[in-house]
Design an enzyme around this catalytic site. Structure first.
Site, PDB file in Angstrom:
ATOM      1  N   LYS A 221       0.304   0.785   3.741  1.00 53.51           N
ATOM      2  CA  LYS A 221       1.677   0.415   4.121  1.00 53.51           C
ATOM      3  C   LYS A 221       2.713   1.505   3.837  1.00 53.51           C
ATOM      4  O   LYS A 221       3.657   1.678   4.601  1.00 53.51           O
ATOM      5  CB  LYS A 221       2.096  -0.869   3.396  1.00 53.51           C
ATOM      6  CG  LYS A 221       1.337  -2.109   3.839  1.00 53.51           C
ATOM      7  CD  LYS A 221       1.934  -3.327   3.143  1.00 53.51           C
ATOM      8  CE  LYS A 221       1.174  -4.586   3.386  1.00 53.51           C
ATOM      9  NZ  LYS A 221       1.923  -5.769   2.907  1.00 53.51           N
TER      10      LYS A 221
ATOM     11  N   ASP B 135       7.316  -8.555   6.095  1.00 55.61           N
ATOM     12  CA  ASP B 135       7.127  -9.317   4.850  1.00 55.61           C
ATOM     13  C   ASP B 135       8.430 -10.001   4.410  1.00 55.61           C
ATOM     14  O   ASP B 135       8.398 -11.105   3.867  1.00 55.61           O
ATOM     15  CB  ASP B 135       6.635  -8.400   3.728  1.00 55.61           C
ATOM     16  CG  ASP B 135       5.161  -8.036   3.887  1.00 55.61           C
ATOM     17  OD1 ASP B 135       4.434  -8.815   4.545  1.00 55.61           O
ATOM     18  OD2 ASP B 135       4.748  -6.990   3.380  1.00 55.61           O
TER      19      ASP B 135
END
Ligand code: ATR
Length: 278
Positions: free
Chosen positions: A69, A105
């Site tokens: 990520k 997220d």
């Protein structure tokens, strides 16, 4: 001529544990979309080459999971404001041959809470346990939602201080880990972002005695679905929200961008993701 199947994937290392293929696979079938979503194991040293080859291989995009990520930021052609602020990309969309990175997220965390609770009922004061990547997304989400008082407490206090400094917002306070029990006194929302309580990890040692019973409690861990923290909170009358919904909701923006339809997070989807391989 039939339209070619749209392809997406999750890239991770390892990746076999990812529930994303099951999740997106369910939606593809449910909405009768000609598309595919696969798990691709990519070692860190191959991340840039693999990502850059996605457009020519006909992928409309991908998700990124551990450990990619953060590294993906430097590989994207474009990065949205949230991913830049969080310092991590979990969703990549191919647009005009370019790699566009975003981070869902933050969205997933908030949508999960909103699906189960009216946030304005929880006094807009929050305590976040932990200061890792997940805490960063949660903190940003709560700042965006207008929370007026956010306490971060973490075993390594310097990490919590770095996080607070990164966002430079006077609504954030850092409290020593040894004072975490007492810090709950003001909480309308308690969020565990540490790995404590995850299957195979040590338990979270936290007394809930000071936590108001009207506070909402959530855990980003979803294995087990009801963590010991959620169990204890629920037994003393707190409303709890498990972490599975965050996983489900964070998948929505990617699916919509790749396959052209905004999917719904339903009880059936939850059951499917839980049933197989829980
Ligand atoms: P993620 O990116 O998923 O949030 P991470 O960066 O490894 O993962 O963060 C894990 C969090 O769990 C951190 O807040 C970590 O505390 P430290 O910053 O002190 O490492 C916390 N954590 C992990 N094990 C812990 C333990 N035994 N006691 C207290 N906190 C722990």
């Amino acid at each position: 001529m039939p339209t070619p199947n749209k392809k997406a994937a999750v890239l991770g290392y390892p990746v076999h544990h990812s529930r994303s293929p099951r999740l997106h696979g369910y939606w593809l079938k449910y909405y009768n979309i000609a598309g595919s979503y696969e798990a691709i194991e990519v070692a860190p040293e191959n991340l840039a080459t693999t990502l850059k080859s996605l457009p020519e291989k006909g992928f409309t995009g991908c998700n990124l999971t551990l450990p990619h990520k953060e590294a993906a930021l430097a590989i994207m052609d474009e990065i949205d404001a949230t991913a830049r602020m969080i310092g991590a990309v979990n969703t990549v969309v191919v647009r005009g041959g370019k790699l566009c990175g975003s981070n869902s997220d933050v969205y997933g965390f908030i949508q999960n809470l909103k699906q189960h609770a009216r946030l304005s009922d929880y006094a807009h004061k929050a305590v976040i346990l932990g200061a890792g990547g997940a805490a960063r997304a949660v903190l940003y989400a709560l700042l965006q939602e207008g929370f007026g008082d956010i306490t971060i407490t973490n075993r390594t206090q310097a990490r919590a201080q770095d996080l607070a400094a990164h966002f430079a917002d006077n609504r954030i306070r850092v409290v020593g880990w040894e004072r975490r029990d007492a810090s709950l006194e003001v909480a309308g929302l308690l969020v565990n972002t540490t790995s404590l309580g995850l299957s195979g990890q040590p338990p979270l040692e936290l007394s809930l005695a000071a936590l108001p019973t009207k506070a909402l409690v959530t855990d980003i861990i979803y294995s087990p679905l009801i963590t010991p923290l959620l169990q204890r909170a629920s037994e003393r009358g707190n409303k709890v929200v498990d972490g599975l919904g965050m996983l489900l909701h964070q998948a929505v923006p990617g699916f919509e961008a790749w396959f052209g339809l905004r999917p719904e997070v339903t009880p059936e989807l939850r059951a499917v993701v839980l049933r197989e391989g829980a």
